[in-house]
Design a protein around this motif. Structure first.
Motif, PDB file in Angstrom:
ATOM      1  N   LEU A  18       0.843  -1.186   0.000  1.00 63.09           N
ATOM      2  CA  LEU A  18       0.000   0.000   0.000  1.00 63.09           C
ATOM      3  C   LEU A  18       0.880   1.238   0.000  1.00 63.09           C
ATOM      4  O   LEU A  18       1.793   1.364   0.827  1.00 63.09           O
ATOM      5  CB  LEU A  18      -0.899   0.008   1.243  1.00 63.09           C
ATOM      6  CG  LEU A  18      -1.523   1.357   1.632  1.00 63.09           C
ATOM      7  CD1 LEU A  18      -2.485   1.853   0.557  1.00 63.09           C
ATOM      8  CD2 LEU A  18      -2.231   1.244   2.989  1.00 63.09           C
ATOM      9  N   LYS A  35      -8.571   5.030   4.608  1.00 63.99           N
ATOM     10  CA  LYS A  35      -7.153   4.712   4.734  1.00 63.99           C
ATOM     11  C   LYS A  35      -6.925   3.645   5.807  1.00 63.99           C
ATOM     12  O   LYS A  35      -6.022   2.818   5.686  1.00 63.99           O
ATOM     13  CB  LYS A  35      -6.346   5.982   4.989  1.00 63.99           C
ATOM     14  CG  LYS A  35      -6.331   6.871   3.753  1.00 63.99           C
ATOM     15  CD  LYS A  35      -5.482   8.112   3.877  1.00 63.99           C
ATOM     16  CE  LYS A  35      -5.588   8.910   2.577  1.00 63.99           C
ATOM     17  NZ  LYS A  35      -4.687  10.071   2.546  1.00 63.99           N
ATOM     18  N   ILE A  50      -5.032   0.052   5.011  1.00 66.00           N
ATOM     19  CA  ILE A  50      -3.958  -0.518   5.830  1.00 66.00           C
ATOM     20  C   ILE A  50      -4.282  -1.958   6.225  1.00 66.00           C
ATOM     21  O   ILE A  50      -3.407  -2.827   6.245  1.00 66.00           O
ATOM     22  CB  ILE A  50      -3.721   0.364   7.074  1.00 66.00           C
ATOM     23  CG1 ILE A  50      -3.074   1.695   6.653  1.00 66.00           C
ATOM     24  CG2 ILE A  50      -2.845  -0.349   8.108  1.00 66.00           C
ATOM     25  CD1 ILE A  50      -3.019   2.735   7.755  1.00 66.00           C
ATOM     26  N   VAL A  95       2.938  -1.520   4.404  1.00 69.40           N
ATOM     27  CA  VAL A  95       2.406  -0.156   4.359  1.00 69.40           C
ATOM     28  C   VAL A  95       3.551   0.822   4.128  1.00 69.40           C
ATOM     29  O   VAL A  95       4.482   0.898   4.937  1.00 69.40           O
ATOM     30  CB  VAL A  95       1.655   0.196   5.655  1.00 69.40           C
ATOM     31  CG1 VAL A  95       1.179   1.654   5.624  1.00 69.40           C
ATOM     32  CG2 VAL A  95       0.483  -0.750   5.862  1.00 69.40           C
ATOM     33  N   VAL A 100       3.196   1.165  10.181  1.00 64.97           N
ATOM     34  CA  VAL A 100       3.920   1.617   8.985  1.00 64.97           C
ATOM     35  C   VAL A 100       5.242   0.864   8.865  1.00 64.97           C
ATOM     36  O   VAL A 100       5.987   0.750   9.833  1.00 64.97           O
ATOM     37  CB  VAL A 100       4.181   3.139   9.049  1.00 64.97           C
ATOM     38  CG1 VAL A 100       5.018   3.598   7.857  1.00 64.97           C
ATOM     39  CG2 VAL A 100       2.866   3.903   9.103  1.00 64.97           C
TER      40      VAL A 100
END
Length: 252
Positions: free
Chosen positions: A168, A192, A196, A202, A225
């Motif tokens: 992503l 969003k 995720i 990510v 992340v």
């Protein structure tokens, strides 16, 4: 130039651009960066802007989306370099998801016409990829957010539940070491979050003006992340803290 006049011009520039760096203001007004930092601190105390790492952001834009046409030209060179760096993370036959950010659009314009599946909620991204015959493009559909030219809402969210992607690529309004990723609009934050949840990896695309910013709606913690692609102006202390958390940071 009188100090009060400089204050007014600083606020005007911040509101016009959405965000601006200390170094840029120093050059514009021909004063030291330390002077600009003091100006920004006083203007923040007066509630006229909000300080971020290395600059300031507009409080005027805190609760609304910036139109796509304005975002397209803000930090354009940095975003183009970030897009080129992000493309290098795409592998052969990858299934990827691109959000409706301007950096994702730059990625779409630059990505080679190779075998690839791209899922997106962006009209601009889908249109840009439509001329690349080897790339399969899937649009979420949903409620059209006119300012961002993106699909949001329950239909778009349910559409995403049907898919799983390897990578992503998304952006956001703000990144804060404690609060994580945030957005200016609740519907953007919700889609969003869904993005995720369906991705193996990510990758956050964010120019340095986004760091230190707490936007209206929380999206995710930084622990979700894997990689951050940013520009070379990211503050050194922020870079080190992100790396200490195990996040790979790529500066373009």
């Amino acid at each position: 130039m009188l100090v009060a006049e400089r204050y007014e011009k600083i606020v005007s520039l911040v509101n016009e651009r959405g965000a601006i760096r200390v170094s840029e203001l120093s050059e514009i007004f021909q004063v030291t960066e330390e002077t600009i930092r003091r100006d920004l601190d006083r203007l923040e105390q007066a509630g006229r802007l909000r300080r971020s790492h290395g600059g300031a952001v507009s409080v005027k834009e805190s609760y609304s989306e910036i139109p796509y046409t304005e975002r397209e030209i803000a930090y354009a060179e940095e975003k183009k370099r970030m897009a080129q760096a992000a493309i290098k993370l795409i592998g052969p036959r990858d299934r990827i998801l691109l959000d409706a950010s301007t950096t994702a659009w730059y990625m779409a314009s630059e990505v080679p016409d190779d075998t690839l599946t791209v899922l997106t909620n962006s009209i601009k991204v889908a249109t840009e990829l439509s001329g690349k015959e080897k790339i399969e493009v899937i649009s979420t559909g949903g409620l059209l957010a006119q300012r961002s030219l993106s699909f949001v809402g329950p239909l778009a969210e349910r559409s995403l539940e049907s898919y799983h992607v390897s990578k992503l690529f998304l952006s956001c309004k703000g990144i804060h070491l404690e609060r994580g990723i945030s957005e200016s609009h609740e519907l953007q934050a919700r889609i969003k979050q869904k993005m995720i949840s369906i991705a193996d990896q990510v990758i956050l695309l964010a120019d340095s003006s986004k760091f230190g910013v707490k936007a209206f709606t929380h999206v995710a913690d930084l622990s979700e992340v894997d990689v951050i692609v940013t520009d070379r102006h990211i503050p050194k202390d922020v870079l080190e803290q992100l790396q200490d958390r195990g996040i790979t940071v790529i500066t373009a």
